[in-house]
Scaffold this motif. Structure first.
Motif, PDB file in Angstrom:
ATOM      1  N   ARG A 142       6.209  -0.239  68.215  1.00  9.65           N
ATOM      2  CA  ARG A 142       6.735   0.800  67.310  1.00  9.65           C
ATOM      3  C   ARG A 142       8.095   1.296  67.807  1.00  9.65           C
ATOM      4  NH1 ARG A 142       1.356   2.871  66.619  1.00  9.65           N
ATOM      5  NH2 ARG A 142       1.657   4.550  68.130  1.00  9.65           N
ATOM      6  N   LEU A 143       8.191   1.482  69.126  1.00  7.37           N
ATOM      7  CA  LEU A 143       9.454   1.968  69.677  1.00  7.37           C
ATOM      8  C   LEU A 143      10.569   0.933  69.442  1.00  7.37           C
ATOM      9  CD1 LEU A 143      10.947   4.209  71.076  1.00  7.37           C
ATOM     10  CD2 LEU A 143      10.054   3.442  73.275  1.00  7.37           C
ATOM     11  N   GLY A 144      10.225  -0.343  69.620  1.00  2.00           N
ATOM     12  CA  GLY A 144      11.206  -1.407  69.335  1.00  2.00           C
ATOM     13  C   GLY A 144      11.668  -1.337  67.879  1.00  2.00           C
ATOM     14  N   ASP A 145      10.721  -1.127  66.961  1.00  2.00           N
ATOM     15  CA  ASP A 145      11.071  -1.041  65.532  1.00  2.00           C
ATOM     16  C   ASP A 145      11.963   0.171  65.264  1.00  2.00           C
ATOM     17  OD1 ASP A 145       9.553  -3.245  65.078  1.00  2.00           O
ATOM     18  OD2 ASP A 145       7.856  -2.190  64.176  1.00  2.00           O
ATOM     19  N   LEU A 146      11.642   1.283  65.936  1.00  2.00           N
ATOM     20  CA  LEU A 146      12.441   2.501  65.716  1.00  2.00           C
ATOM     21  C   LEU A 146      13.871   2.322  66.225  1.00  2.00           C
ATOM     22  CD1 LEU A 146       9.694   5.106  66.571  1.00  2.00           C
ATOM     23  CD2 LEU A 146      11.039   5.080  64.461  1.00  2.00           C
ATOM     24  N   ILE A 147      14.016   1.613  67.341  1.00  2.00           N
ATOM     25  CA  ILE A 147      15.369   1.345  67.856  1.00  2.00           C
ATOM     26  C   ILE A 147      16.126   0.507  66.826  1.00  2.00           C
ATOM     27  CG2 ILE A 147      16.673   0.113  69.641  1.00  2.00           C
ATOM     28  CD1 ILE A 147      14.475   0.995  71.628  1.00  2.00           C
ATOM     29  N   GLU A 148      15.456  -0.520  66.334  1.00  2.00           N
ATOM     30  CA  GLU A 148      16.116  -1.369  65.342  1.00  2.00           C
ATOM     31  C   GLU A 148      16.440  -0.576  64.070  1.00  2.00           C
ATOM     32  OE1 GLU A 148      15.211  -5.820  64.645  1.00  2.00           O
ATOM     33  OE2 GLU A 148      14.057  -4.663  63.174  1.00  2.00           O
ATOM     34  N   GLY A 149      15.512   0.273  63.668  1.00  4.35           N
ATOM     35  CA  GLY A 149      15.710   1.077  62.461  1.00  4.35           C
ATOM     36  C   GLY A 149      16.851   2.074  62.603  1.00  4.35           C
ATOM     37  N   ASN A 150      17.194   2.424  63.820  1.00  2.00           N
ATOM     38  CA  ASN A 150      18.283   3.384  64.065  1.00  2.00           C
ATOM     39  C   ASN A 150      19.490   2.702  64.707  1.00  2.00           C
ATOM     40  OD1 ASN A 150      17.224   6.329  63.505  1.00  2.00           O
ATOM     41  ND2 ASN A 150      15.517   5.149  64.329  1.00  2.00           N
ATOM     42  N   LEU A 151      19.595   1.400  64.486  1.00  2.00           N
ATOM     43  CA  LEU A 151      20.619   0.603  65.167  1.00  2.00           C
ATOM     44  C   LEU A 151      22.025   1.172  64.969  1.00  2.00           C
ATOM     45  CD1 LEU A 151      20.766  -3.185  65.503  1.00  2.00           C
ATOM     46  CD2 LEU A 151      22.796  -2.041  64.685  1.00  2.00           C
ATOM     47  N   GLU A 152      22.349   1.522  63.753  1.00  2.00           N
ATOM     48  CA  GLU A 152      23.720   1.946  63.464  1.00  2.00           C
ATOM     49  C   GLU A 152      24.056   3.232  64.230  1.00  2.00           C
ATOM     50  OE1 GLU A 152      25.685  -0.138  62.076  1.00  2.00           O
ATOM     51  OE2 GLU A 152      27.319   1.315  62.305  1.00  2.00           O
ATOM     52  N   GLU A 153      23.130   4.187  64.199  1.00  2.00           N
ATOM     53  CA  GLU A 153      23.373   5.460  64.898  1.00  2.00           C
ATOM     54  C   GLU A 153      23.470   5.230  66.409  1.00  2.00           C
ATOM     55  OE1 GLU A 153      20.061   8.094  64.999  1.00  2.00           O
ATOM     56  OE2 GLU A 153      21.196   9.573  66.162  1.00  2.00           O
ATOM     57  N   LEU A 154      22.549   4.430  66.938  1.00  2.00           N
ATOM     58  CA  LEU A 154      22.551   4.177  68.388  1.00  2.00           C
ATOM     59  C   LEU A 154      23.816   3.432  68.817  1.00  2.00           C
ATOM     60  CD1 LEU A 154      18.775   3.250  68.731  1.00  2.00           C
ATOM     61  CD2 LEU A 154      19.904   5.174  69.876  1.00  2.00           C
ATOM     62  N   ALA A 155      24.256   2.487  67.989  1.00  2.00           N
ATOM     63  CA  ALA A 155      25.475   1.726  68.324  1.00  2.00           C
ATOM     64  C   ALA A 155      26.670   2.669  68.363  1.00  2.00           C
ATOM     65  CB  ALA A 155      25.699   0.604  67.312  1.00  2.00           C
ATOM     66  N   ARG A 156      26.711   3.613  67.414  1.00  2.00           N
ATOM     67  CA  ARG A 156      27.835   4.553  67.370  1.00  2.00           C
ATOM     68  C   ARG A 156      27.820   5.456  68.611  1.00  2.00           C
ATOM     69  NH1 ARG A 156      26.605   7.122  62.812  1.00  2.00           N
ATOM     70  NH2 ARG A 156      26.123   9.055  63.901  1.00  2.00           N
TER      71      ARG A 156
END
Ligand code: NAD
Length: 493
Positions: free
Chosen positions: A89-103
């Motif tokens: 689930r945590l892996g999915d959440l990271i992927e789901g928030n990829l754009e924000e995390l990348a920024r």
């Protein structure tokens, strides 16, 4: 309006957000440091403060270790399949928030947003997914001893894992430690770099969404000398996984030694990139541009010492310098940027110091060699020839966009030059000769050898360094073995 204008406008829009107040994450709650003080987090691309970081000390570490200890029994007894589901689930959440995390990663660390999107964040998600699955496949051994006894091995979690990570690949390397530690049933206290706290802070929030129980992941921010040191010296933290500089690693090892802690040290590198005359020159140049300048050269695996067989030295150098000149240095949030900002003014000064040494020692700077005249901490990608291999420029880890190119005349000489440092993290070899590729790979003092490639990673393989590049291996089952204690049980039949 050009594409470049559009993307620098977009970069400005992306920055118009209020500054973040990072908090520690202890026992599932966000808290300020016990000291009540904070450290400013400077944005490398602008030189301005963008966040405040808790200035934690041994009191915060004490609270976090205590929360992790309390959570340990329940977590270590949670069935592996349930732990696995939470990590997925945590892996999915990271992927789901990829754009924000990348920024966040681009602003906090100075790296181009395109790289954070392509490398850092997807690999952080991959780390959680990989260890979520790997833990379901970990097996142990059993031996029948001449019919008189049965020996088997239990692999048990160690307890509270202390995890210390650097600023160059913040979420990527933090998740590289948290994922195997908790997959294996440990709880943890992580201390991210004080320079790049933002994605760790966001990870804490996402871990709540993933319903990982309070106390399993604790994150304490602050200076290494204070918070990091307290974590290393805490008597209830029996295992430490550290990634950072070699000098810091030596201090960690010295502080941990009296308590006989289990230790993994992933340290610095000064990696050779060796090109034989029979190599595919075009591919070697394109990949060497990445291995030299990706993340501003601030990747421990960057190949900062390029050795080229004399017959193709001029052809390589011409092509490589031309390609280096085409790199766009600029705002990390700009979509068109290839090379962003160094992490800090102090680090920029360190890198500039090596450029001065290169000039003093008579090196030829083919391109680059200077700070870029704009706010923030930018250095031009730099290619140097003509230095002796004893020069500090070729011996020290510069950790910036600075590479040297040196000719060689024989395989034997290439190996001597490549192995002639105190480091031994990774190496790249370019050749079409199969026998030579295997021969050279075996002879290099290096934890990883890439043949005709660079940074092609498979999470199942062992990862770590020789010599002053580290102690121990992580990756795949090496990580799960590190984060568990083997116990032999002998039953008399
Ligand atoms: P660093 O050694 O300065 O800091 C690393 C971490 O250690 C930070 O979180 C810091 O706060 C903490 N720290 C500092 N002093 C400490 C102490 N006395 N006790 C405990 N913790 C302490 O490294 P950095 O500048 O953040 O990162 C760059 C270095 O990391 C480079 O040398 C690079 O090669 C290395 N690195 C190695 C790998 C690898 O896998 N081998 C990967 C990435 C980076």
């Amino acid at each position: 309006m050009t594409d470049v204008d559009e993307s620098s406008k977009a970069a400005k829009r992306n920055r118009s957000q209020s500054s973040v107040a990072v908090r520690n994450f202890i026992g599932g709650r966000f808290t300020a440091a016990a000291s009540g003080t904070t450290i400013p987090d400077i944005e490398p691309g602008t030189g301005e403060v963008m966040a405040s970081v808790p200035d934690s000390d041994e009191r915060d570490i004490e609270n976090a270790v205590s929360a992790a200890r309390q959570a340990f029994r329940a977590w270590s007894n949670t069935p592996a399949a349930e732990r696995s589901a939470m990590l997925l689930r945590l892996g999915d959440l990271i992927e789901g928030n990829l754009e924000e995390l990348a920024r966040l990663e681009a602003r906090d660390g100075g790296k181009p947003i395109s790289l954070a999107r392509r490398l850092d964040i997807p690999r952080a998600a991959a780390n959680f997914r990989f260890f979520a699955t790997a833990i379901l496949h970990q097996s142990t051994e059993a031996h029948s001893t001449d019919g008189t006894a049965l020996n088997y091995t239990l692999r048990q979690p160690v307890g509270v894992a202390g995890l210390i990570s650097p600023w160059n690949l913040p979420l990527y390397l933090l998740s590289w430690k948290i994922a195997p530690a908790i997959a294996a049933g440990n709880t943890c206290v992580a201390k991210p770099s004080e320079f790049t706290p933002l994605t760790a802070h966001r990870l804490a929030e996402l871990s709540l969404e993933a319903e990982i129980p309070p106390g399993v992941i604790n994150i304490v921010h602050g200076h290494g000398q204070k918070a990091g040191r307290a974590l290393v010296r805490h008597p209830d933290v029996p295992l430490l996984s550290f990634t950072g500089g070699t000098v810091t690693g030596a201090g960690v090892a010295a502080n941990a030694a009296p308590m006989f802690k289990k230790l993994s040290l992933e340290l610095g590198g000064k990696n050779p990139n060796i090109l034989f005359a029979d190599a595919d020159l075009e591919e070697a140049i394109a990949t060497s541009i990445r291995s030299s300048f990706w993340n501003q050269g601030e990747i421990c695996l960057c190949g900062s010492r390029i050795f080229v067989e004399r017959a193709v030295f001029d052809a390589f150098l011409d092509g490589f310098v031309e390609a280096t000149k085409r790199l766009r240095v600029g705002d990390p949030l700009d979509e068109t940027t290839d090379v962003g900002a160094l992490i800090s003014e102090a680090h920029l000064q360190k890198v500039s110091g090596y450029l001065e040494i290169a000039q003093k020692e008579g090196g030829t700077i083919h391109t680059g060699g200077k700070r870029v005249d704009r706010p923030g901490f930018f250095v031009e990608p730099t290619v140097i020839t003509g230095l002796s291999c004893d020069s500090d420029v070729l011996q020290d880890e510069i950790f910036g966009p600075v590479v040297t190119v040196t000719p060689f005349d024989s395989e034997e000489e290439a190996l001597a030059l490549a192995n002639g440092t105190r480091y031994g993290l990774s190496a790249t070899v370019w050749t079409r000769d199969l026998r030579r590729a295997h021969r050279v790979a075996a002879a290099l003092d290096s934890g990883t050898v890439w043949i005709n490639c660079w940074l092609l990673r498979d999470l199942r393989v062992p990862f770590g360094g020789m010599k002053e590049s580290g102690v121990g291996r992580e990756g795949g089952f090496e990580s799960l073995n590190f984060f568990t204690e083997p116990k032999n049980v002998c039953v008399k039949l």
